[in-house]
Design a protein around this motif. Structure first.
Motif, PDB file in Angstrom:
ATOM      1  N   GLY A  52       0.844  -1.194   0.000  1.00 52.41           N
ATOM      2  CA  GLY A  52       0.000   0.000   0.000  1.00 52.41           C
ATOM      3  C   GLY A  52       0.880   1.246   0.000  1.00 52.41           C
ATOM      4  N   LEU A  53       0.602   2.166  -0.871  1.00 46.95           N
ATOM      5  CA  LEU A  53       1.447   3.358  -0.999  1.00 46.95           C
ATOM      6  C   LEU A  53       1.421   4.248   0.234  1.00 46.95           C
ATOM      7  N   ALA A  54       0.349   4.195   1.010  1.00 50.73           N
ATOM      8  CA  ALA A  54       0.270   4.989   2.238  1.00 50.73           C
ATOM      9  C   ALA A  54       1.071   4.357   3.377  1.00 50.73           C
ATOM     10  N   GLY A  55       1.511   3.108   3.195  1.00 53.91           N
ATOM     11  CA  GLY A  55       2.333   2.454   4.210  1.00 53.91           C
ATOM     12  C   GLY A  55       1.554   1.677   5.250  1.00 53.91           C
ATOM     13  N   ASP A  56       0.226   1.732   5.200  1.00 56.92           N
ATOM     14  CA  ASP A  56      -0.567   1.100   6.254  1.00 56.92           C
ATOM     15  C   ASP A  56      -1.355  -0.125   5.790  1.00 56.92           C
ATOM     16  N   ALA A  57      -0.987  -0.668   4.625  1.00 57.15           N
ATOM     17  CA  ALA A  57      -1.702  -1.837   4.109  1.00 57.15           C
ATOM     18  C   ALA A  57      -0.799  -2.672   3.220  1.00 57.15           C
ATOM     19  N   VAL A  58      -1.130  -3.959   3.151  1.00 59.11           N
ATOM     20  CA  VAL A  58      -0.491  -4.910   2.246  1.00 59.11           C
ATOM     21  C   VAL A  58      -1.615  -5.794   1.722  1.00 59.11           C
ATOM     22  N   VAL A  59      -1.574  -6.108   0.439  1.00 61.03           N
ATOM     23  CA  VAL A  59      -2.558  -7.009  -0.151  1.00 61.03           C
ATOM     24  C   VAL A  59      -1.825  -8.218  -0.707  1.00 61.03           C
ATOM     25  N   ASN A  60      -2.325  -9.397  -0.356  1.00 63.03           N
ATOM     26  CA  ASN A  60      -1.781 -10.645  -0.879  1.00 63.03           C
ATOM     27  C   ASN A  60      -2.848 -11.263  -1.782  1.00 63.03           C
ATOM     28  N   TYR A  61      -2.486 -11.506  -3.036  1.00 68.97           N
ATOM     29  CA  TYR A  61      -3.369 -12.098  -4.036  1.00 68.97           C
ATOM     30  C   TYR A  61      -2.776 -13.461  -4.334  1.00 68.97           C
ATOM     31  N   ALA A  62      -3.354 -14.523  -3.771  1.00 67.79           N
ATOM     32  CA  ALA A  62      -2.781 -15.866  -3.885  1.00 67.79           C
ATOM     33  C   ALA A  62      -3.767 -16.795  -4.571  1.00 67.79           C
ATOM     34  N   GLN A  63      -3.262 -17.658  -5.456  1.00 66.63           N
ATOM     35  CA  GLN A  63      -4.139 -18.530  -6.222  1.00 66.63           C
ATOM     36  C   GLN A  63      -3.776 -19.997  -6.084  1.00 66.63           C
ATOM     37  N   CYS A  64      -4.829 -20.816  -6.073  1.00 66.50           N
ATOM     38  CA  CYS A  64      -4.706 -22.273  -6.081  1.00 66.50           C
ATOM     39  C   CYS A  64      -5.608 -22.821  -7.177  1.00 66.50           C
ATOM     40  N   ARG A  65      -5.256 -23.973  -7.671  1.00 68.62           N
ATOM     41  CA  ARG A  65      -5.987 -24.596  -8.782  1.00 68.62           C
ATOM     42  C   ARG A  65      -7.457 -24.834  -8.450  1.00 68.62           C
ATOM     43  N   ASP A  66      -7.755 -25.182  -7.190  1.00 70.64           N
ATOM     44  CA  ASP A  66      -9.126 -25.489  -6.794  1.00 70.64           C
ATOM     45  C   ASP A  66      -9.232 -25.422  -5.272  1.00 70.64           C
ATOM     46  N   GLN A  67     -10.424 -25.653  -4.762  1.00 73.99           N
ATOM     47  CA  GLN A  67     -10.653 -25.560  -3.319  1.00 73.99           C
ATOM     48  C   GLN A  67      -9.831 -26.580  -2.537  1.00 73.99           C
ATOM     49  N   ALA A  68      -9.663 -27.776  -3.071  1.00 74.82           N
ATOM     50  CA  ALA A  68      -8.881 -28.796  -2.368  1.00 74.82           C
ATOM     51  C   ALA A  68      -7.430 -28.335  -2.202  1.00 74.82           C
ATOM     52  N   ALA A  69      -6.878 -27.708  -3.219  1.00 76.34           N
ATOM     53  CA  ALA A  69      -5.519 -27.187  -3.117  1.00 76.34           C
ATOM     54  C   ALA A  69      -5.447 -26.055  -2.101  1.00 76.34           C
ATOM     55  N   GLN A  70      -6.455 -25.185  -2.097  1.00 75.54           N
ATOM     56  CA  GLN A  70      -6.519 -24.101  -1.114  1.00 75.54           C
ATOM     57  C   GLN A  70      -6.534 -24.674   0.293  1.00 75.54           C
ATOM     58  N   ASP A  71      -7.300 -25.738   0.497  1.00 76.94           N
ATOM     59  CA  ASP A  71      -7.356 -26.380   1.809  1.00 76.94           C
ATOM     60  C   ASP A  71      -5.998 -26.948   2.211  1.00 76.94           C
ATOM     61  N   ARG A  72      -5.276 -27.539   1.264  1.00 76.82           N
ATOM     62  CA  ARG A  72      -3.939 -28.082   1.561  1.00 76.82           C
ATOM     63  C   ARG A  72      -2.959 -26.962   1.936  1.00 76.82           C
ATOM     64  N   VAL A  73      -3.039 -25.845   1.224  1.00 80.89           N
ATOM     65  CA  VAL A  73      -2.168 -24.695   1.529  1.00 80.89           C
ATOM     66  C   VAL A  73      -2.452 -24.191   2.936  1.00 80.89           C
ATOM     67  N   MET A  74      -3.724 -24.016   3.264  1.00 83.27           N
ATOM     68  CA  MET A  74      -4.074 -23.505   4.589  1.00 83.27           C
ATOM     69  C   MET A  74      -3.660 -24.477   5.686  1.00 83.27           C
ATOM     70  N   ALA A  75      -3.783 -25.767   5.436  1.00 87.03           N
ATOM     71  CA  ALA A  75      -3.360 -26.768   6.426  1.00 87.03           C
ATOM     72  C   ALA A  75      -1.864 -26.667   6.672  1.00 87.03           C
ATOM     73  N   ARG A  76      -1.082 -26.471   5.627  1.00 92.05           N
ATOM     74  CA  ARG A  76       0.368 -26.328   5.784  1.00 92.05           C
ATOM     75  C   ARG A  76       0.692 -25.091   6.612  1.00 92.05           C
ATOM     76  N   LEU A  77       0.020 -23.989   6.318  1.00 93.76           N
ATOM     77  CA  LEU A  77       0.285 -22.755   7.063  1.00 93.76           C
ATOM     78  C   LEU A  77      -0.148 -22.879   8.525  1.00 93.76           C
ATOM     79  N   ARG A  78      -1.297 -23.534   8.764  1.00 90.13           N
ATOM     80  CA  ARG A  78      -1.763 -23.730  10.144  1.00 90.13           C
ATOM     81  C   ARG A  78      -0.793 -24.602  10.940  1.00 90.13           C
ATOM     82  N   ALA A  79      -0.146 -25.555  10.290  1.00 88.57           N
ATOM     83  CA  ALA A  79       0.764 -26.471  10.975  1.00 88.57           C
ATOM     84  C   ALA A  79       2.058 -25.780  11.407  1.00 88.57           C
ATOM     85  N   SER A  80       2.316 -24.600  10.869  1.00 87.52           N
ATOM     86  CA  SER A  80       3.500 -23.823  11.266  1.00 87.52           C
ATOM     87  C   SER A  80       3.039 -22.699  12.192  1.00 87.52           C
ATOM     88  N   ASP A  81       3.935 -21.821  12.565  1.00 90.44           N
ATOM     89  CA  ASP A  81       3.563 -20.668  13.398  1.00 90.44           C
ATOM     90  C   ASP A  81       3.253 -19.440  12.545  1.00 90.44           C
TER      91      ASP A  81
END
Length: 105
Positions: A52-81
């Motif tokens: 964000g140009l004002a310095g107070d925001a960040v946007v993450n635009y992330a893509q997965c092939r389908d919902q099952a892949a999205q679920d796998r990504v989130m599970a990996r992230l949840r398993a870490s800190d």
């Protein structure tokens, strides 16, 4: 590479983070680290992190092939800190989307 084409079944997570300007660079670095940590998950496609140009925001635009892949990504992230580290730097406002239409010149 991001895919912005309707009718593909691609799931896009658009996550708008609010943060202090002092935390913006660290949040960007953490999001890039998180994307690298899941880039080998089957069905993960891409992440595009926007400052964000004002310095107070960040946007993450992330893509997965389908919902099952999205679920796998989130599970990996949840398993870490990752989410705890993320919350220390900013407040997330996530949403899942699919492309409904594109308009080009």
């Amino acid at each position: 590479m991001p895919m912005i084409i309707s009718g593909t079944g691609v799931i896009t997570q658009i996550n708008v983070f609010t943060c202090t300007p002092a935390n913006q660079a660290a949040l960007i670095a953490l999001l890039a680290e998180g994307a690298r940590s899941v880039s080998d998950v089957e069905g993960w496609m891409s992440a595009s992190i926007h400052r964000g140009l004002a310095g107070d925001a960040v946007v993450n635009y992330a893509q997965c092939r389908d919902q099952a892949a999205q679920d796998r990504v989130m599970a990996r992230l949840r398993a870490s800190d990752f989410f705890a580290r993320n919350a220390a730097l900013g407040t997330a406002h996530p949403g899942l989307y699919e492309v409904a239409a594109t308009i080009e010149r």
